[in-house]
Design an enzyme around this catalytic site. Structure first.
Site, PDB file in Angstrom:
ATOM      1  N   SER A 127       0.823  -1.212   0.000  1.00 63.77           N
ATOM      2  CA  SER A 127       0.000   0.000   0.000  1.00 63.77           C
ATOM      3  C   SER A 127       0.861   1.267   0.000  1.00 63.77           C
ATOM      4  CB  SER A 127      -0.918   0.020   1.220  1.00 63.77           C
ATOM      5  OG  SER A 127      -1.828  -1.053   1.176  1.00 63.77           O
ATOM      6  N   GLU A 128       0.261   2.336  -0.493  1.00 64.08           N
ATOM      7  CA  GLU A 128       0.897   3.657  -0.501  1.00 64.08           C
ATOM      8  C   GLU A 128      -0.142   4.686  -0.067  1.00 64.08           C
ATOM      9  OE1 GLU A 128       2.616   4.301  -4.362  1.00 64.08           O
ATOM     10  OE2 GLU A 128       4.027   2.613  -4.145  1.00 64.08           O
ATOM     11  N   PRO A 129       0.285   5.912   0.238  1.00 62.12           N
ATOM     12  CA  PRO A 129      -0.694   6.918   0.669  1.00 62.12           C
ATOM     13  C   PRO A 129      -1.858   7.105  -0.304  1.00 62.12           C
ATOM     14  CG  PRO A 129       1.527   7.682   1.138  1.00 62.12           C
ATOM     15  CD  PRO A 129       1.671   6.408   0.377  1.00 62.12           C
ATOM     16  N   SER A 133      -6.990   0.110  -1.693  1.00 63.84           N
ATOM     17  CA  SER A 133      -7.721  -0.954  -2.377  1.00 63.84           C
ATOM     18  C   SER A 133      -7.337  -1.030  -3.850  1.00 63.84           C
ATOM     19  CB  SER A 133      -9.236  -0.723  -2.244  1.00 63.84           C
ATOM     20  OG  SER A 133      -9.643  -0.840  -0.891  1.00 63.84           O
ATOM     21  N   GLN A 340     -21.979  -3.821  25.137  1.00 60.39           N
ATOM     22  CA  GLN A 340     -23.353  -3.662  25.618  1.00 60.39           C
ATOM     23  C   GLN A 340     -23.607  -4.523  26.848  1.00 60.39           C
ATOM     24  OE1 GLN A 340     -25.012  -1.380  24.114  1.00 60.39           O
ATOM     25  NE2 GLN A 340     -27.007  -1.519  25.100  1.00 60.39           N
ATOM     26  N   GLY A 343     -22.277  -2.807  29.709  1.00 61.64           N
ATOM     27  CA  GLY A 343     -22.893  -1.518  30.009  1.00 61.64           C
ATOM     28  C   GLY A 343     -21.848  -0.414  30.073  1.00 61.64           C
ATOM     29  N   GLU A 367      -5.715  -5.949   4.520  1.00 59.92           N
ATOM     30  CA  GLU A 367      -5.637  -7.115   3.630  1.00 59.92           C
ATOM     31  C   GLU A 367      -6.940  -7.326   2.859  1.00 59.92           C
ATOM     32  OE1 GLU A 367      -3.475 -10.592   4.533  1.00 59.92           O
ATOM     33  OE2 GLU A 367      -2.268  -9.615   6.082  1.00 59.92           O
ATOM     34  N   GLY A 368      -7.528  -6.206   2.461  1.00 57.83           N
ATOM     35  CA  GLY A 368      -8.757  -6.233   1.678  1.00 57.83           C
ATOM     36  C   GLY A 368      -9.952  -5.892   2.520  1.00 57.83           C
ATOM     37  N   GLU A 371     -15.663  -4.484   1.626  1.00 53.82           N
ATOM     38  CA  GLU A 371     -16.215  -4.180   0.307  1.00 53.82           C
ATOM     39  C   GLU A 371     -15.448  -4.925  -0.789  1.00 53.82           C
ATOM     40  OE1 GLU A 371     -17.489  -1.291   3.223  1.00 53.82           O
ATOM     41  OE2 GLU A 371     -15.479  -1.970   2.668  1.00 53.82           O
TER      42      GLU A 371
END
Length: 394
Positions: A127-129, A133, A340, A343, A367-368, A371
């Site tokens: 990945s890069e900036p 995806s 929940q 509480g 890693e994906g 979506e």
């Protein structure tokens, strides 16, 4: 009792991982998270147990275990400390598998034994900036210069990048600005001692805070030509092909996080009293616990079924994406329900479920994303139906 049939060896690996994780990781997990501190002693401990070489063949000093054994151990580590599980998941799936499956024999002999022993942690730099995806849009450029490649660019979201000794990095080797999509991307083996290799921004994250995530800047970084993995221009295909392993690992990590939240909820519900009785006696709480347990069991069964099919040599891209999608969304749902159950106490750091909730979120992203998994599942399902004249495979 388990719905998954385990061999004696797999059961022993599961017990070993559980005993280690509960004894060594649980006591300091909250502190490491609070301080955003990577604990190098974890590497030494897990290396001694062989966890870094689980999927590496014995010929390269690994254990040569099956994928299910690895996933069982990974889940136990994630129950105790999700940040530690990231370390195992990334190292065992992406960098080691890419070198093993696509590297030369010289590369395998040079890097895999040290990675199996835990001398070098493996990391993955895709990945890069501006390329997440849409990985094919990455812009890091590699230009051949004699017996070296010269790399320039910025890599983002590199898990434990500050601790890694071997990094698998994707860069363009086509003509600069040609932007031929995935066909012009190659994979290189980087080490931190290379000139022009710079660790930069450490991300301040919502969860997995004890796992350092870095940006890496490559500024005229000179990489020996023999560190090109496989064929020039096919690197993105190698990376995406390795994601089946990676996605199963993230799924097992998510199951571990969800299980930790369920176990904490069961303990709390039996101890916490309201209206003069433990809240575990209330049907509203019982239904939450029942749904949490059911979803976790379903997710685990799907993950191990996909792993078993992969071991049989079947095409499992669709099932790995299903496993990753279902397990990670299960983790997010279960941890939300756990807060929940607790509480108001679930919202404060005195109790662990808020950490589990924070840790779970990123499993739906890295890693994906969920979506992307749905896109993969739909594409693979349509292709399978077309091949079978409209019928769907099992």
């Amino acid at each position: 009792m388990s719905l998954i049939a385990l061999s004696e060896t797999q059961q022993e690996i599961q017990r070993l991982a559980r005993d280690y994780a509960q004894r060594e990781l649980v006591p300091l997990a909250a502190e490491r998270d609070r301080e955003s501190r990577f604990d190098r002693s974890m590497v030494t401990q897990m290396a001694e147990l062989g966890f870094f070489g689980m999927l590496i063949p014995e010929a390269y000093d690994g254990l040569g275990l099956d994928a299910q054994s690895y996933l069982l151990a990974l889940e136990e580590i994630a129950v105790a400390d999700a940040s530690a599980a990231v370390l195992l998941s990334v190292h065992n799936s992406l960098p080691t598998q890419m070198i093993l499956n696509f590297g030369t024999e010289a590369q395998r002999a040079q890097y895999l034994p040290g990675m199996a022993r835990g001398d070098w942690l493996g990391a993955f730099a895709l990945s890069e900036p501006e390329a997440g995806s849409d990985a094919a849009s990455l812009r890091t450029q590699a230009v051949r210069d004699g017996d070296h490649w010269v790399l320039n660019g910025t890599k983002a979201w590199v898990s434990h990048g500050s601790e890694a000794g071997v990094l698998l990095c994707m860069a363009r080797t086509d003509v600069p600005d040609a932007r031929r999509g995935s066909k012009g991307i190659s994979t290189f083996i980087l080490t931190p001692d290379l000139p022009g290799f710079h660790l930069t921004k450490k991300e301040n994250k919502l969860g997995l805070r004890a796992s350092p995530t870095l940006q890496i800047v490559l500024d005229t970084c000179r990489v020996p030509a023999d560190r090109l993995v496989g064929e020039e221009g096919k690197g993105l295909g190698y990376a995406l092909g390795s994601l089946d392993h990676g996605r199963l690992g993230i799924a097992a990590q998510a199951i571990g996080i969800a299980r930790a939240a369920l176990e904490a909820s069961v303990r709390y519900a039996t101890e916490r009293k309201q209206f003069g009785t433990p809240i575990a006696d209330f049907q509203a709480i019982q239904f939450k616990l029942a749904d949490m347990a059911t979803r976790i069991t379903a997710a685990r069964t799907l993950v191990h079924a996909a792993a078993a099919a992969k071991e049989r040599g079947e095409k499992v891209t669709r099932y790995c994406s299903m496993a990753k999608l279902f397990a990670t969304e299960t983790a997010m749902w279960v941890t939300t329900q756990a807060v929940q159950v607790f509480g108001g106490y679930g919202y404060v750091t005195d109790y662990p479920v808020e950490r589990h909730l924070r840790d779970a979120k990123v499993t739906e992203i890295y890693e994906g994303t969920s979506e992307i998994q749905r896109i993969v599942i739909a594409r693979e399902t349509l292709a399978a139906a077309a091949a079978l004249d409209g019928s769907l495979p099992d």
